[in-house]
Every structure is written in C-alpha cells, then in structure tokens.
Design a protein around this motif. Structure first.
Motif: not given
Length: 401
Positions: A347-368
């Motif tokens: 009955g209402k909009s969903n709530d954003f909990i969290g996110g992560v991006s993986l790619g050449s422009g990411a950092r740390g473990e996501a980029r690796k």
C-alpha cells in the motif's frame, strides 16, 4: 569564638554535612571548604577557642564521607566522570571467546559468563544481558543480543553469537563493542559497562579467550552529543562522525553474498543472489521484508532489471536465485552491476535498505570481485559485500548515462 593565631584551621560539622544538590545520586562534597576563601582565622560555628577544640574536631575533619553516611549508599564513592581502573573493576568482569573463520567469512562470539556485576535494582541484584555491535557501522543492522539472566550478579550465558560476511578488511578496521546492560521492564534498560576489542587482535582460525574488566562508556568530545534526546545513541555518535569524515565511507546497512561467473559457452554473465546478513530493520516490528534488484548499467534499453522473491520478516534472508545477462566479455568490461536491497511494503512505496555497485569504477572488494570475474571465466566466485545507504558516486554517474 575566634581561634588563636597560629592554630591549625578546623572544619566544622556543618561543612562536612553539606551535600551536592546537582541532579543524580546525593553524595557529600569531600572538601567543601575549598569553595570558600580563607582570610585568616575566623569564627567557627562549634569550635572552641581552647586547645582541645582542634584535637576533638580533627578526626572528624579527616574522616571520609562514606564514614559519615555509613554503608547504606554504596555508590557514594563512585564519581560520574571517573573512568579509572578502580571504577572499572567495580562494574564487574566479562569472560568470552572470539574466533574469526576466514573460510566461511564468519566471526564467532561465545559469551560465557560475568562476575561481580554492579547492582542495578532495588534488591541489590541485576537482570543482565549482553549485546554486540560492530563499529563503525549501522548499529541496529549488526546488533546481536543474548538472553537475559534474572536476579544475579554472576550470570552464566554460554551463548554463541555469529556475524556473517566478515572479510579481512573488516578484521583490519572494525572494533567489536560488547556491552552489558540491565533489563528493566518498567523503564528503559540501564547500561552497566562495556568492552571494545579491535578485531585486528584476532588471528584467522585461532580462538582467543578474554577475561576483562568492564569499563564505562568513553565520554564524547562534543558536550551537545550528550543531551537527553541523544542519550540512547551517544555511544555510537563518535564512530559515526569519524565514518562520515573519512573519504568515501558511508553508513552500513548490512551484507550481501554474491556469486559472479562469466560463461564462455553461453556468452553471458551469471549473477547469483545467495543471501544477506544483518540487514537494517525498516519496519516497526524490528524486521524487514527484503528483496533484491539488479541492473547492468548503462541500461539504454531498460531491460536489465531482475528481481528476487520477497522474504518476509527477516534480517538474514536466503535467496539462492540466479540471473543471466547475455553480453560479450569485451562489452561487459565497460558495464557496472548495480545490486540494491529493498523492504517490501503493502500500500505504499518500498523502502531502500542498501546497495553496492561492482565494476571498474568501484573500490575495494567490489572492484576486485568484478576484475577477478572478467579474468577467470567459467569460475563461480562468491564474495561478501557491504551494503551502504547510497550508491557510490561512480555508479550514480554511470546510471545516469
């Protein structure tokens, strides 16, 4: 009556019985005479001018305040702003074990027992429980808690609490906060003492035993942070402020276990959404109804969206779902995989909990993780990633392209 010149100054009984009327426990001021200037010998309220007056009053003047009030107020000797070792010892001791399992990316916390806890209730006992937090990070998302032991100052728990998704980077930078509190059903729970253990003290696959005195909360540098409205979260403000000041550090919202594999036979990317751990609670019942969405950015045709099913009332959901993106390996190197976790609401909009991006422009473990996937085709690589309150700037730029 005036004392003779050269006689030792005495402190009368009225000064000794003066009390501190500041908020908090009533306790005597040890040397209230320090607050009044002395202009030489003056009239004393009950001291006689004879030589016997100082002799009779001196023992009373040197007596400690506790001797005047007796043993009915055991907290009288404790200073609110004192954090020395003697005061910490009076709070009690906590015995526990820690084990970091690198293979399963888990941190095992065995809460064994406590001894000599500070009495918190009117009956001279307490109802203690232990709660754990990983700092810095979202407090509610990574809180673990034992059961409450009733009416005891020497509780025995023997409970095992486990953190999932712990990486070597967490071991290097995180601190485990172990707090002992007294449960109070009629009012708010009371803090007894805490211990903070830097995880870098742990060695992989080696259990470490601790038997440490509890300490008071470390006072914050900012007085405004100690206002009544922020009292419940004051112990975390310093860590969060440091996280916000650090470069590229965002509020943590939990962990997600992803599997990546590029298939040369099928000519595409396989994305496995395995499970999440310690998600932030978004509903009033203290839980969430999480599901995961994935995008491959830039998404010009808007056809890269995939979504898992919804898991009801949990902060540690298991999905075990797999999505496939048909794409050439050379083109995949220019893409970014965006993974977001949401709380489903009716009955209402969903709530954003969290996110992560993986790619050449990411950092740390996501980029690796992304780089290893491109360099090792046909190999399924599973890695834990930290969910943050917003996507990294690089991912935001790519998503708008």
């Amino acid at each position: 009556m005036r004392g003779r010149r050269g006689d030792r100054m005495t402190i009368n009984i009225q000064e000794h019985m003066a009390i501190n009327v500041c908020p908090g426990p009533i306790r005597p001021i040890r040397q209230i005479s320090d607050y009044f200037p002395r202009r030489g010998p003056g009239p004393e309220g009950g001291g006689g001018g004879g030589g016997e007056a100082p002799t009779h009053l001196a023992p009373l003047a040197l007596a400690p305040p506790a001797a005047l009030l007796g043993a009915t107020t055991p907290e009288d000797g404790a200073e609110v702003d004192s954090y020395d070792s003697d005061d910490a010892t009076a709070l009690g001791m906590l015995e526990f074990d820690l084990l970091y399992d690198r293979a399963s990316c888990t941190l095992h916390c065995s809460i064994l027992r406590a001894k000599g806890l500070k009495p918190m209730d009117f009956n001279g006992l307490a109802d203690p429980y232990v709660k754990l937090h990983l700092l810095p990070g979202a407090c509610k998302a990574n809180k673990l808690k034992t059961k409450t032991q009733r009416n005891t100052l020497n509780p025995v728990w023997n409970e095992d609490l486990t953190y999932s998704g712990i990486t070597d980077d967490d071991i290097t930078h995180k601190v485990l906060r172990i707090a002992v509190c007294d449960e109070d059903k009629l009012s708010h729970n009371e803090f007894i003492g805490e211990i903070r253990v830097p995880l870098r003290r742990l060695k992989p696959s080696q259990k470490k035993h601790f038997n440490i005195c509890l300490e008071r909360q470390v006072p914050l540098a900012s007085p405004s942070s100690m206002s009544a409205a922020l009292r419940g979260i004051s112990c975390y403000l310093k860590e969060l402020e440091q996280a916000e000041q650090g470069p590229g550090l965002l509020e943590e919202r939990g962990r997600i276990l992803l599997s990546l594999s590029y298939s040369l036979r099928r000519r595409g990317l396989l994305v496995g959404i395995l499970r999440c751990a310690h998600l932030a609670a978004m509903d009033v019942n203290g839980y969430s109804d999480p599901y995961v969405k994935t995008y491959l950015r830039p998404d010009v045709d808007k056809k890269s969206k995939h979504k898992t099913c919804v898991k009801k009332k949990t902060l540690n959901p298991e999905f075990n779902e797999e999505f496939f993106y048909e794409i050439e390996l050379s083109t995949l190197a220019t893409k970014t995989l965006e993974v977001t976790v949401w709380d489903y609401d009716i009955g209402k909009s969903n709530d954003f909990i969290g996110g992560v991006s993986l790619g050449s422009g990411a950092r740390g473990e996501a980029r690796k993780h992304w780089s290893d996937c491109l360099q090792q085709p046909d190999v399924a690589l599973e890695r834990w990633h930290t969910l943050t309150s917003e996507l990294p700037p690089a991912a935001g730029a790519l998503s708008s392209a």
